[in-house]
Design a protein around this motif. Sequence first.
Motif, PDB file in Angstrom:
ATOM      1  N   THR A  13       0.864  -1.194   0.000  1.00 25.24           N
ATOM      2  CA  THR A  13       0.000   0.000   0.000  1.00 25.24           C
ATOM      3  C   THR A  13       0.893   1.234   0.000  1.00 25.24           C
ATOM      4  O   THR A  13       2.128   1.131  -0.041  1.00 25.24           O
ATOM      5  CB  THR A  13      -0.904   0.055   1.250  1.00 25.24           C
ATOM      6  N   VAL A  14       0.264   2.389   0.109  1.00 23.04           N
ATOM      7  CA  VAL A  14       1.000   3.660   0.185  1.00 23.04           C
ATOM      8  C   VAL A  14       2.010   3.692   1.330  1.00 23.04           C
ATOM      9  O   VAL A  14       2.949   4.484   1.305  1.00 23.04           O
ATOM     10  CB  VAL A  14       0.044   4.863   0.402  1.00 23.04           C
ATOM     11  N   LEU A  15       1.811   2.840   2.305  1.00 24.85           N
ATOM     12  CA  LEU A  15       2.699   2.837   3.468  1.00 24.85           C
ATOM     13  C   LEU A  15       4.130   2.435   3.116  1.00 24.85           C
ATOM     14  O   LEU A  15       5.087   2.858   3.761  1.00 24.85           O
ATOM     15  CB  LEU A  15       2.122   1.893   4.542  1.00 24.85           C
ATOM     16  N   SER A  16       4.270   1.594   2.094  1.00 26.50           N
ATOM     17  CA  SER A  16       5.618   1.176   1.709  1.00 26.50           C
ATOM     18  C   SER A  16       6.315   2.325   1.002  1.00 26.50           C
ATOM     19  O   SER A  16       5.747   2.913   0.087  1.00 26.50           O
ATOM     20  CB  SER A  16       5.556  -0.040   0.791  1.00 26.50           C
ATOM     21  N   PRO A  17       7.538   2.623   1.423  1.00 23.93           N
ATOM     22  CA  PRO A  17       8.221   3.775   0.830  1.00 23.93           C
ATOM     23  C   PRO A  17       8.342   3.656  -0.692  1.00 23.93           C
ATOM     24  O   PRO A  17       8.351   4.657  -1.390  1.00 23.93           O
ATOM     25  CB  PRO A  17       9.585   3.767   1.521  1.00 23.93           C
ATOM     26  N   CYS A  18       8.402   2.402  -1.188  1.00 21.10           N
ATOM     27  CA  CYS A  18       8.589   2.210  -2.634  1.00 21.10           C
ATOM     28  C   CYS A  18       7.282   2.336  -3.407  1.00 21.10           C
ATOM     29  O   CYS A  18       7.272   2.413  -4.628  1.00 21.10           O
ATOM     30  CB  CYS A  18       9.184   0.834  -2.889  1.00 21.10           C
ATOM     31  N   ALA A  19       6.154   2.328  -2.678  1.00 22.61           N
ATOM     32  CA  ALA A  19       4.861   2.259  -3.382  1.00 22.61           C
ATOM     33  C   ALA A  19       4.370   3.646  -3.777  1.00 22.61           C
ATOM     34  O   ALA A  19       4.705   4.659  -3.168  1.00 22.61           O
ATOM     35  CB  ALA A  19       3.826   1.574  -2.504  1.00 22.61           C
ATOM     36  N   ASP A  20       3.548   3.644  -4.786  1.00 25.50           N
ATOM     37  CA  ASP A  20       2.944   4.846  -5.322  1.00 25.50           C
ATOM     38  C   ASP A  20       1.957   5.419  -4.294  1.00 25.50           C
ATOM     39  O   ASP A  20       1.204   4.670  -3.679  1.00 25.50           O
ATOM     40  CB  ASP A  20       2.185   4.428  -6.581  1.00 25.50           C
TER      41      ASP A  20
END
Length: 208
Positions: A13-20
Amino acid sequence: MMRRFRADLHLHTVLSPCADLAMSPDQLLATAKRKELDIIAITDHNSTLNCKVVREIAADFGIVVLNGCEVNSQEDVHALCLFEDDHTRDEFQKFIDSYLPQIPNKPDYYGYQPVVDRDNQIITEIPWYLGNGLPVSLEEIADFTHYLNGLFIPAHIDRPINSLFSQLGFLPKELKIDGMQLTRYADEKHIRKLYDIHSDISLIKASA
Ligand SMILES: [Zn+2]
Ligand SMILES: [Zn+2]
């Protein structure tokens, strides 16, 4: 007739630094619906904190959501840890919180790490960079996951970085696993042969 389910057990989800940042809970579920998935697992890096919101709205989409996260171990191996209920998720989150190195995130460099609500409004931002390895061995993480009745699945084993085989080169005997995850386009037969993976070990494919 046996019913078949389509599952993707590795989603950020957005929580992952790599995610959009556009990967809001409802966007993620809408995408899963479009891909005709029946079951998904939310597996952000070193955090389970966006699982709850996705589970809350998942019923509207007719999708089963498993609590999970993608832990980075001391050996820099990524592994999926999946939990069936909120109690075990909470317990696992406490485990992560007690080990996650308190190294500040650099949002401009790594990306933002927001915990969001169902309207994609930011509730809080995790101040510590979630991509670091926990100072805990893969085996200890697997054992604690199993203690909580969870599933432990080394992630993207065909990738040249952050995978069981890239970091350790082999599957240690004492490491108890519930399967291994391949990336979407991996050649399962080739990988089994390459790493001599026993036919008893199930391989799953996931998108990340
Ligand atoms: Zn990974
Ligand atoms: Zn991932």
